[in-house]
Scaffold this motif. Structure first.
Motif, mmCIF file in Angstrom:
data_model
loop_
_atom_site.group_PDB
_atom_site.id
_atom_site.type_symbol
_atom_site.label_atom_id
_atom_site.label_comp_id
_atom_site.label_asym_id
_atom_site.label_seq_id
_atom_site.Cartn_x
_atom_site.Cartn_y
_atom_site.Cartn_z
ATOM 1 N N UNK A 144 -7.832 6.813 13.745
ATOM 2 C CA UNK A 144 -7.170 7.604 14.651
ATOM 3 C C UNK A 144 -6.501 6.710 15.318
ATOM 4 N N UNK A 145 -7.173 5.676 16.049
ATOM 5 C CA UNK A 145 -6.664 4.351 16.925
ATOM 6 C C UNK A 145 -5.665 3.939 16.099
ATOM 7 N N UNK A 146 -5.735 3.375 15.047
ATOM 8 C CA UNK A 146 -4.736 2.467 14.493
ATOM 9 C C UNK A 146 -3.460 3.149 13.944
ATOM 10 N N UNK A 147 -3.577 4.407 13.389
ATOM 11 C CA UNK A 147 -2.610 5.070 12.862
ATOM 12 C C UNK A 147 -2.370 6.570 13.765
ATOM 13 N N UNK A 193 8.985 -1.051 -6.883
ATOM 14 C CA UNK A 193 9.974 0.036 -7.067
ATOM 15 C C UNK A 193 11.360 -0.240 -6.875
ATOM 16 N N UNK A 194 12.338 -0.151 -7.694
ATOM 17 C CA UNK A 194 13.765 -0.335 -7.631
ATOM 18 C C UNK A 194 14.422 0.107 -6.378
ATOM 19 N N UNK A 195 14.042 1.335 -6.274
ATOM 20 C CA UNK A 195 14.794 2.231 -5.471
ATOM 21 C C UNK A 195 14.004 2.591 -4.075
ATOM 22 N N UNK A 196 12.920 1.761 -3.798
ATOM 23 C CA UNK A 196 12.329 2.129 -2.452
ATOM 24 C C UNK A 196 11.704 0.880 -2.004
ATOM 25 N N UNK A 197 11.376 0.725 -0.765
ATOM 26 C CA UNK A 197 10.811 -0.641 -0.073
ATOM 27 C C UNK A 197 9.444 -0.715 -0.679
ATOM 28 N N UNK A 198 9.070 -1.824 -0.990
ATOM 29 C CA UNK A 198 7.583 -2.156 -1.623
ATOM 30 C C UNK A 198 6.565 -1.535 -0.421
ATOM 31 N N UNK A 199 5.530 -0.707 -1.057
ATOM 32 C CA UNK A 199 4.507 -0.415 -0.225
ATOM 33 C C UNK A 199 3.310 -1.189 -0.408
ATOM 34 N N UNK A 200 2.280 -1.540 0.180
ATOM 35 C CA UNK A 200 1.109 -2.133 -0.174
ATOM 36 C C UNK A 200 -0.020 -1.064 -0.745
ATOM 37 N N UNK A 201 -0.673 -1.457 -1.694
ATOM 38 C CA UNK A 201 -1.454 -0.646 -2.539
ATOM 39 C C UNK A 201 -2.818 -1.025 -2.544
ATOM 40 N N UNK A 212 -7.532 3.288 3.283
ATOM 41 C CA UNK A 212 -6.816 4.449 3.310
ATOM 42 C C UNK A 212 -5.506 4.555 3.872
ATOM 43 N N UNK A 213 -5.335 3.698 4.830
ATOM 44 C CA UNK A 213 -3.906 3.762 5.662
ATOM 45 C C UNK A 213 -3.182 2.665 5.120
ATOM 46 N N UNK A 214 -3.840 1.827 4.324
ATOM 47 C CA UNK A 214 -2.793 0.845 3.765
ATOM 48 C C UNK A 214 -1.656 0.980 2.991
ATOM 49 N N UNK A 215 -1.579 2.442 2.268
ATOM 50 C CA UNK A 215 -0.257 2.729 1.418
ATOM 51 C C UNK A 215 0.562 3.122 2.732
ATOM 52 N N UNK A 216 0.491 3.362 3.943
ATOM 53 C CA UNK A 216 1.566 3.554 4.637
ATOM 54 C C UNK A 216 2.289 2.548 5.309
#
Length: 763
Positions: free
Chosen positions: A395-398, A663-671, A686-690
């Motif tokens: 909750x604090x970080x996101x 992804x060719x049509x989207x910004x790279x997101x951390x997994x 959990x929040x990494x993918x955001x």
């Protein structure tokens, strides 16, 4: 320190034996005197069972009069003997508190009760303060006990032995909205023992509102009535303070209370039956506060921003007190309930009595001169298998995952000279990014104070005035997952740019308190992520004892409270907005809790992936194999060929390793990121993918990556020069070098893009 404490324990054991001998001698003297005098007000300090039976067999002698000084002194002396037997003996079955940090930085030795009446905790520690200063701090309970609403000393009686007896009425806050607050009517006796030790302790004066004749058991005057409180019992408790050779003091603390557990809902009873929670809230809080004061006094702690430590402590106290006032909503503060809209999930309370309501945490500017007040929307809910520390940290970080920019803008506008020129908040605004600026923290980092800057956005062209940045003063505590019984809390209040020492604070926030695990709960496992595969046995399951210490078989109660100021003609609109907003926050928190909670095995759900799963191990193998194929070198040397050895080395690698999508049509997101990567990004799995790759790189880093991307595509990897990136909290991070490479799956197809940031550090 351990040797010193062992010597102290031996000395105290001898002192207890001496006191017991003196007590027996005094009892004989008093009994002899009582046969020749009619004044039995101080008949006995401690009555033996045999003497009591003899009294029952003969006509009873007049009871002592506990309403006079001699009678009160007799109660005090009895309490002293009982307190010492707990502090230095085995009057209570003590077990050592688990999860305490060993070593020179430890606050002391802490133990909790087992199978005793009520709940109890004791501690022994060393602080660099003189005994008189320690006694002064400990007696000022509101300064360190955050649950203390008020403490009134109604009478002070000097004793013939140079001590003092105080009659004290204390009110405490309820931790949730689901049960009434507690109050205490106590006698406190302060005396100096022959060897120079200073002993101050408290004991409950029993009242007739309880289920036994308290006058018969202890006597003494009757305490103030309490319509809004449940009278709790403080059993013999206190502090034993002895000067230490050289400087400083050795302190023994005993807290022993009975909180009338049967008056609270069954689901909440673990809160009132937990000696670990008592230890965290009172016993350890007292030790930590004194150590903090000692460090500040010696000048060992330096805070930035030109603020004195005492001022920053006052901010923390005001934030907590404002949140507690909102959660409890006492009528004598001016709070009253507003009618419901048909649902019972969110409670709305209003306060339109500024003269009664305003305290050190408030300011007259919050109340419009033409009529208005403060509105609070609050709710409590039960969470299953959600570690409180992990939830509050998320909750604090996101903040953008649950907060609404429009509501933040309304709260911030209420601090302005003409706040009500701003239209009523419209939930659903654009998410805002945040930057956290640290102000202060306690020695063990169990609590930290910070300023949060929220970057402004406009809803529409007519809302351009709202694009300015907003600021929150925020207090976060209890985010150490290894702290047993700790309450995790996130409290914040809007402030303006000036941030004056007397700035008004309207506190809102979250509190998550752990409940004891159910004994009949089924076994749980964690959801699939790489962290869950670490530190597990070959069979992929965790020992029950380990699961308990990691708090994954746990229930907890979450309390949410948000405060808003309003003017009278907008009250209903603000109430509707607040109710809708809190319901939205509850929904967001529930989604977050489901994401971070371990999943239960269930027959009607598809098979869950157990820790140590092939998918997690396979990803680690792909990362390492691809690095070897492209660069010709080894990412690290694997010392064991066991299935999870590679994964563990990847997770604990000192350099930050992370993967992002291709992804060719989207910004790279951390997994995925290893532990160092999560630390660098200041986030969780959990929040990494955001988090998107281009958001953590600065402009120079993005240009370099774009120029090297063709090389990564053709040869499979590229080395990147030193640079600067930004964590999810907005903090700049420097690194000496980075390497990027393509991660190939078993079919040699592109799976993701991996990065390794070497020798990184916060700037």
């Amino acid at each position: 320190m351990n040797k010193l404490l062992m010597e102290e324990n031996d000395r105290l054991q001898k002192q207890v034996s001496h006191l017991v001998y003196e007590n027996g001698f005094m009892r004989q003297q008093i009994q002899t005197a009582s046969a020749t005098t009619t004044d039995n007000s101080c008949e006995s300090v401690v009555m033996s069972g045999q003497h009591q039976q003899q009294q029952n067999a003969t006509p009873q002698q007049p009871q002592r009069d506990a309403n006079n000084p001699a009678g009160l002194l007799a109660i005090a002396e009895e309490t002293l003997a009982e307190f010492l037997s707990k502090a230095t003996g085995t009057a209570v079955d003590w077990v050592q508190m688990i999860g305490m940090k060993p070593g020179p930085d430890s606050i002391g030795i802490v133990a909790v009760s087992r199978n005793c009446s009520g709940v109890a905790a004791r501690a022994c520690g060393l602080v660099s303060l003189e005994p008189t200063k320690v006694a002064e701090i400990l007696k000022d309970r509101p300064s360190w006990f955050r649950d203390c609403r008020c403490l009134d000393i109604l009478s002070v009686i000097p004793t013939g032995n140079g001590g003092t007896i105080e009659l004290i009425y204390m009110q405490t806050y309820a931790p949730t909205t689901l049960a009434a607050a507690r109050d205490f009517w106590t006698l406190r006796y302060t005396t100096t023992l022959e060897d120079g030790s200073l002993c101050a302790f408290t004991f409950l004066n029993f009242l007739q509102i309880c289920e036994r004749s308290l006058t018969n058991s202890t006597g003494g005057p009757t305490g103030p009535p309490s319509a809004s409180f449940v009278r709790a019992e403080m059993l013999p408790s206190g502090y034993l303070i002895r000067p230490c050779e050289g400087s400083g003091s050795i302190i023994h603390i005993v807290d022993h209370v009975d909180l009338d557990v049967w008056s609270v809902p069954e689901v909440l009873r673990p809160l009132y039956e937990s000696s670990k929670i008592l230890a965290q809230k009172m016993t350890m809080a007292a030790l930590r506060h004194m150590r903090q004061i000692a460090q500040e006094t010696s000048g060992e702690i330096q805070y930035g921003g030109g603020r004195q430590p005492a001022v920053l402590r006052t901010f923390s106290q005001r934030l907590c007190r404002g949140f507690n006032d909102a959660v409890n909503g006492f009528t004598d503060d001016g709070w009253s309930l507003l009618g419901s809209d048909g649902g019972d999930d969110v409670t709305i309370a209003i306060n339109s009595s500024p003269n009664k309501f305003l305290g050190s945490q408030y300011n007259a500017s919050m109340f419009p001169t033409f009529g208005g007040g403060v509105l609070c929307a609050k709710a409590s809910m039960l969470l299953q298998n959600v570690p409180p520390a992990l939830l509050v940290r998320f909750l604090r970080e996101h903040r953008s995952e649950w907060a609404d920019y429009g509501v933040d803008a309304y709260s911030a506008a209420c601090l302005k000279a003409s706040p009500y020129a701003v239209p009523c908040a419209r939930p659903g605004g654009f998410p805002s990014s945040q930057v956290i600026l640290p102000l202060a923290h306690t020695m063990e980092h169990e609590e930290f104070l910070e300023v949060v800057r929220l970057e402004g956005h406009a809803f529409s062209p007519e809302d351009v005035a709202l694009t300015r940045d907003m600021y929150l003063l925020q207090l976060c505590s209890g985010v150490d997952e290894n702290a047993v019984g700790a309450c995790a809390q996130l409290v914040f209040a809007p402030i303006d740019e000036s941030f004056a020492d007397d700035a008004p604070l309207l506190s809102s926030g979250f509190r998550v308190i752990p409940l004891d695990p159910k004994t009949d709960a089924p076994a749980t496992t964690r959801t699939l992520d790489l962290a869950s595969t670490l530190e597990v046995g070959p069979g992929g399951t965790r020992p029950a004892s380990e699961a308990d210490t990691n708090s994954y078989n746990l229930r907890s109660v979450l309390t949410i409270a948000f405060q808003f100021s309003f003017e009278n003609h907008m009250r209903d609109n603000v109430a509707a907005m607040a109710r809708q907003y809190v319901r939205g926050v509850v929904g967001s928190v529930q989604r977050v809790a489901m994401a971070i909670a371990p999943s239960r095995l269930s027959s009607n759900v598809g098979p869950k992936t157990l820790p140590g799963s092939p998918e997690a191990l396979t990803l680690a193998q792909w990362i390492c194999r691809s690095y070897r194929i492209h660069t010709g070198g080894e990412l690290f040397r694997v010392e064991s060929q066991a299935g999870d050895a590679l994964l563990k080395q990847l997770w604990h690698h000192s350099d930050a390793i992370m993967c992002c999508s291709l992804k060719t049509n989207a910004s790279p997101v951390f997994t995925f990121a290893n532990q160092a990567g999560l630390d660098m990004l200041e986030t969780t799995l959990v929040a990494l993918q955001d988090i998107m790759l281009d958001k953590i790189l600065d402009e120079a880093g993005r240009k370099i990556l774009c120029s090297e991307f063709s090389k990564i595509t053709q040869q499979g990897y590229a080395y990147l020069p030193s640079g600067i990136c930004v964590s999810s909290m907005g903090r700049p991070v420097s690194y000496e070098q980075a390497v990027a490479w393509k991660v190939l799956n078993d079919d040699d197809s592109n799976h993701c893009l991996a990065f390794m940031f070497m020798n990184w550090s916060f700037m």
